[in-house]
Motif scaffolding. Structure first.
Motif, PDB file in Angstrom:
ATOM      1  N   GLU A  18       0.827  -1.199   0.000  1.00  0.00           N
ATOM      2  CA  GLU A  18       0.000   0.000   0.000  1.00  0.00           C
ATOM      3  C   GLU A  18       0.868   1.258   0.000  1.00  0.00           C
ATOM      4  O   GLU A  18       0.588   2.234  -0.702  1.00  0.00           O
ATOM      5  N   THR A  19       1.944   1.229   0.778  1.00  0.00           N
ATOM      6  CA  THR A  19       2.858   2.366   0.822  1.00  0.00           C
ATOM      7  C   THR A  19       3.575   2.541  -0.504  1.00  0.00           C
ATOM      8  O   THR A  19       3.685   3.653  -1.036  1.00  0.00           O
ATOM      9  N   VAL A  20       4.082   1.442  -1.062  1.00  0.00           N
ATOM     10  CA  VAL A  20       4.811   1.513  -2.329  1.00  0.00           C
ATOM     11  C   VAL A  20       3.895   2.005  -3.444  1.00  0.00           C
ATOM     12  O   VAL A  20       4.295   2.842  -4.274  1.00  0.00           O
ATOM     13  N   PHE A  21       2.657   1.539  -3.462  1.00  0.00           N
ATOM     14  CA  PHE A  21       1.740   1.867  -4.562  1.00  0.00           C
ATOM     15  C   PHE A  21       1.400   3.351  -4.599  1.00  0.00           C
ATOM     16  O   PHE A  21       1.065   3.886  -5.662  1.00  0.00           O
ATOM     17  N   ARG A  22       1.515   4.034  -3.470  1.00  0.00           N
ATOM     18  CA  ARG A  22       1.219   5.474  -3.443  1.00  0.00           C
ATOM     19  C   ARG A  22       2.112   6.248  -4.416  1.00  0.00           C
ATOM     20  O   ARG A  22       1.729   7.319  -4.888  1.00  0.00           O
ATOM     21  N   TYR A  23       3.268   5.699  -4.720  1.00  0.00           N
ATOM     22  CA  TYR A  23       4.208   6.382  -5.620  1.00  0.00           C
ATOM     23  C   TYR A  23       3.806   6.237  -7.088  1.00  0.00           C
ATOM     24  O   TYR A  23       4.448   6.819  -7.960  1.00  0.00           O
ATOM     25  N   PHE A  24       2.739   5.490  -7.346  1.00  0.00           N
ATOM     26  CA  PHE A  24       2.193   5.386  -8.705  1.00  0.00           C
ATOM     27  C   PHE A  24       0.860   6.134  -8.838  1.00  0.00           C
ATOM     28  O   PHE A  24       0.317   6.202  -9.939  1.00  0.00           O
ATOM     29  N   THR A  25       0.366   6.668  -7.738  1.00  0.00           N
ATOM     30  CA  THR A  25      -0.953   7.303  -7.771  1.00  0.00           C
ATOM     31  C   THR A  25      -0.919   8.765  -7.353  1.00  0.00           C
ATOM     32  O   THR A  25      -1.907   9.472  -7.529  1.00  0.00           O
ATOM     33  N   ASP A  26       0.163   9.213  -6.809  1.00  0.00           N
ATOM     34  CA  ASP A  26       0.297  10.577  -6.321  1.00  0.00           C
ATOM     35  C   ASP A  26       1.388  11.272  -7.128  1.00  0.00           C
ATOM     36  O   ASP A  26       2.538  10.841  -7.123  1.00  0.00           O
ATOM     37  N   LEU A 128      16.823   4.382  -7.115  1.00  0.00           N
ATOM     38  CA  LEU A 128      16.331   5.670  -6.624  1.00  0.00           C
ATOM     39  C   LEU A 128      14.949   5.517  -5.997  1.00  0.00           C
ATOM     40  O   LEU A 128      14.643   6.121  -4.963  1.00  0.00           O
ATOM     41  N   PHE A 129      14.113   4.717  -6.629  1.00  0.00           N
ATOM     42  CA  PHE A 129      12.758   4.506  -6.130  1.00  0.00           C
ATOM     43  C   PHE A 129      12.781   3.894  -4.734  1.00  0.00           C
ATOM     44  O   PHE A 129      12.104   4.370  -3.814  1.00  0.00           O
TER      45      PHE A 129
END
Length: 254
Positions: A18-26, A128-129
């Motif tokens: 859930e935390t990682v996926f935020r970097y694809f939606t924000d 980097l990600f």
């Protein structure tokens, strides 16, 4: 266009899916690992924009998104070289694993040489990600470390146990020349003994806490009640996906 040449890479990030996926939606988080000016419209048909630090721009379109699990988007350069807009396909899949998230990337190309040209690029970009995610999770690493040292000054058992619970996992491990400890209860009992046999000793951090990929390091000094420095050293902390300390190793300066 047939995309028969694929690049695959898998990494593990110590954070929840859930935390990682935020970097694809924000868009702000998306830009934090791609570059300022990058953005994403996080829905099928939404626009993908990547602006690298060297000014190279990539555009694409979101084709598929499964919340917390998967994103698929096209990937091409605004200049048309070496890939025209819409000319390649990126798929990222997230799976929960012990201690974090396994990220599997597949990038499909029409040309083998262009595929090979992107291998190091994705190795670098996903590194980097991983660091970007880690830096957010462990933004309070200094607070965790200071809380750890503070717990070593607390004589009251209940208060000390609460202090440790705030900064360390229940199964935290601690190692130094005088310690081989397993679990917060063991650490707490060891602290109680240290306070009894070395009354008045206080351990304090010296300098900054440096953190990379969930490993934090800092210097410290042990002071007697009269403020005299009795010993110094370095502590290396392992931080969990919740930001708390899962292991600590103390190395004395001798």
């Amino acid at each position: 266009m047939t995309l028969t040449h694929t690049l695959e890479r898998t990494i593990t990030i110590e954070a929840s899916p859930e935390t990682v996926f935020r970097y694809f939606t924000d868009s702000a988080r998306w830009a934090s690992w791609w570059g300022a000016g990058s953005s994403i419209d996080a829905f099928p048909g939404g626009a993908v924009k990547i602006r690298h630090a060297n000014g190279v721009e990539v555009s694409g379109q979101v084709l598929e998104m499964v919340e917390g699990q998967q994103i698929v988007f096209t990937y091409g350069y605004e200049s048309g070289v070496p890939i025209p807009p819409g000319g390649s396909l990126v798929k990222i899949v997230l799976r929960p694993v012990e201690g974090g998230t396994q990220l599997s990337l597949t990038h499909a190309f029409a040309d083998e040489g262009v595929r090979d040209h992107h291998i190091q690029g994705w190795r670098f970009q996903l590194s980097l990600f991983g660091n970007t995610v880690s830096n957010e999770i462990h933004a309070n690493a200094a607070e965790m470390v200071d809380g750890w040292f503070a717990a070593w000054t607390i004589a009251d058992d209940a208060q000390r146990n609460r202090a440790l619970a705030n900064v360390a996992s229940p199964d935290v491990k601690f190692r130094d020349r005088y310690s081989l400890l397993e679990g917060a209860d063991d650490v707490s009992a060891h602290i109680a003994a240290a306070l009894r046999f070395m009354p008045g000793i206080v351990v304090e951090r010296r300098g900054k806490v440096r953190q990379c990929q969930g490993v934090a390091i800092t210097e410290w000094a042990a002071l007697s009640a009269d403020g005299v420095e009795r010993m110094t050293g370095t502590n290396v902390f392992q931080l969990g996906s919740d930001g708390k300390i899962t292991a600590a190793t103390g190395i004395l300066n001798v």
